[in-house]
Design an enzyme around this catalytic site. Structure first.
Site, PDB file in Angstrom:
ATOM      1  N   LYS A   3       0.843  -1.201   0.000  1.00 21.12           N
ATOM      2  CA  LYS A   3       0.000   0.000   0.000  1.00 21.12           C
ATOM      3  C   LYS A   3       0.876   1.249   0.000  1.00 21.12           C
ATOM      4  CE  LYS A   3       0.932   1.431   4.356  1.00 21.12           C
ATOM      5  NZ  LYS A   3       1.527   2.768   4.684  1.00 21.12           N
ATOM      6  N   PRO A  43       9.499  -4.629   0.049  1.00 21.85           N
ATOM      7  CA  PRO A  43      10.618  -4.280   0.944  1.00 21.85           C
ATOM      8  C   PRO A  43      10.152  -4.090   2.383  1.00 21.85           C
ATOM      9  CG  PRO A  43      10.707  -2.978  -1.068  1.00 21.85           C
ATOM     10  CD  PRO A  43       9.388  -3.686  -1.083  1.00 21.85           C
ATOM     11  N   ALA A  88       9.691  -0.123   5.164  1.00 23.42           N
ATOM     12  CA  ALA A  88       9.624   0.748   3.993  1.00 23.42           C
ATOM     13  C   ALA A  88       8.384   1.637   3.955  1.00 23.42           C
ATOM     14  CB  ALA A  88       9.671  -0.089   2.722  1.00 23.42           C
ATOM     15  N   GLY A  89       7.426   1.451   4.867  1.00 21.92           N
ATOM     16  CA  GLY A  89       6.189   2.219   4.812  1.00 21.92           C
ATOM     17  C   GLY A  89       5.205   1.699   3.792  1.00 21.92           C
ATOM     18  N   LEU A  90       5.451   0.488   3.275  1.00 26.66           N
ATOM     19  CA  LEU A  90       4.594  -0.101   2.242  1.00 26.66           C
ATOM     20  C   LEU A  90       3.617  -1.138   2.793  1.00 26.66           C
ATOM     21  CD1 LEU A  90       7.351  -0.505  -0.490  1.00 26.66           C
ATOM     22  CD2 LEU A  90       5.395   1.057  -0.603  1.00 26.66           C
ATOM     23  N   GLY A 139       4.110  -4.088   4.178  1.00 26.43           N
ATOM     24  CA  GLY A 139       4.358  -5.476   3.808  1.00 26.43           C
ATOM     25  C   GLY A 139       3.966  -6.471   4.887  1.00 26.43           C
ATOM     26  N   GLY A 140       4.376  -6.210   6.131  1.00 32.68           N
ATOM     27  CA  GLY A 140       4.028  -7.108   7.212  1.00 32.68           C
ATOM     28  C   GLY A 140       2.529  -7.149   7.455  1.00 32.68           C
ATOM     29  N   SER A 141       1.896  -5.994   7.398  1.00 33.85           N
ATOM     30  CA  SER A 141       0.445  -5.931   7.587  1.00 33.85           C
ATOM     31  C   SER A 141      -0.287  -6.652   6.464  1.00 33.85           C
ATOM     32  CB  SER A 141      -0.009  -4.465   7.648  1.00 33.85           C
ATOM     33  OG  SER A 141       0.511  -3.816   8.788  1.00 33.85           O
ATOM     34  N   ASP A 150      -2.449  -1.193  10.206  1.00 36.40           N
ATOM     35  CA  ASP A 150      -2.734  -1.209   8.769  1.00 36.40           C
ATOM     36  C   ASP A 150      -3.415  -2.496   8.307  1.00 36.40           C
ATOM     37  OD1 ASP A 150      -1.648   1.302   8.371  1.00 36.40           O
ATOM     38  OD2 ASP A 150       0.318   0.559   7.768  1.00 36.40           O
TER      39      ASP A 150
END
Length: 288
Positions: A10, A92, A95-97, A99-101, A134
């Site tokens: 995201k 990544p 990274a603020g993307l 990914g883990g969420s 998130d």
């Protein structure tokens, strides 16, 4: 039974901080959007619960959000279901993307099917919210206004897909570290209109959308990692119409008016990721 589930990254088109909450979190007001960039989970029934990962080095134990999601479902149902889970990691880290969420959300959705739990989507999202701010958005996907600490989600109409270039700066940033930097010297947050921003994006006017946007965490993140500002300026120089840092960083993104322009920019930046916004959600995200 074998299930393959994608976990979509995201971005934050905009992120405001409205103040501190009594529970220690921050009150947020964000416009978030799913991307085509994704991790992939392959899940099969098994007597025991286990996780393997390829693509990036991550812990596979109880601290991993995939395992935490599986354990949360077992705790909710009072059962001891097992599964072999393999995670192909492309998003990544730090990274603020999200990914883990996204991995956590995809695990909840996929195991709900694999284990035939029939847990309603609203309840799954509540379980997800207990695991990360998130996660509920990542379960829904698309474009949405996200408020509170992430639990209040208002879906927005689908918008045309936008070419996007992502640049992860340095080795990433820790979300708690960036929020702590913000708390040391809270800034006067600009009053931004999410509806006006969404309207500009839906009309395809990226320049007007950029004026309507902001990220309250950009300044503290740049104080911790000044290279973020240089990466944003480079994307503007390469023709991006809309440039922001996503989430708490350290990834910055540039939205482009054409696929050709985005491809040229991605080719000019080492390790840049070329992707697109994801205007629609998969059927599984529409509820169970």
């Amino acid at each position: 039974m074998r299930i393959t589930q994608r976990a979509y990254a995201k971005i934050n088109w905009s992120l405001r901080i409205l103040g501190a909450r009594p529970d220690g979190y921050h009150e947020l007001d964000m416009l978030m959007q799913s991307l085509e960039l994704h991790d992939e989970l392959i899940l099969e029934n098994s007597r025991w619960l286990g996780l393997s990962i390829s693509g990036q080095k991550l812990p596979v134990g109880e601290k991993n959000l995939v395992m935490r999601a599986a354990n949360a479902l077992n705790a909710f149902t009072g059962q001891r279901n097992g599964a072999r889970i393999h995670l192909v990691k492309n998003i990544p880290m730090r990274a603020g993307l999200g990914g883990g969420s996204a991995d956590c959300a995809a695990t909840l959705l996929a195991l709900n099917r694999l284990w035939n739990l029939h847990i309603p989507m609203q309840r799954l999202m509540q379980i997800g919210a207990s695991l990360g701010g998130d996660v509920p958005f990542c379960m829904q996907g698309g474009m949405a206004r996200v408020q509170g600490k992430g639990e209040r989600i208002s879906a927005m109409p689908d918008m045309p897909s936008v070419p996007m270039v992502l640049v992860r700066v340095g080795r990433g940033l820790s979300t708690p570290q960036v929020f702590a930097q913000y708390d040391r010297a809270p800034r006067q947050d600009a009053v931004l209109s999410i509806p006006d921003l969404a309207s500009a994006l839906h009309s395809g006017n990226l320049e007007r959308a950029w004026v309507q946007s902001g990220n309250a965490l950009e300044a503290p993140a740049m104080e911790l990692m000044p290279e973020i500002g240089a990466a944003m300026e480079n994307l503007r120089r390469l023709g991006a119409s809309f440039v922001r840092m996503t989430g708490s960083g350290s990834t910055v993104f540039g939205a482009f008016s054409s696929e050709t322009a985005a491809q040229m920019a991605a080719d000019a930046i080492p390790d840049a990721i070329l992707t697109r916004t994801r205007p629609e959600t998969d059927e599984i995200f529409r509820g169970n």
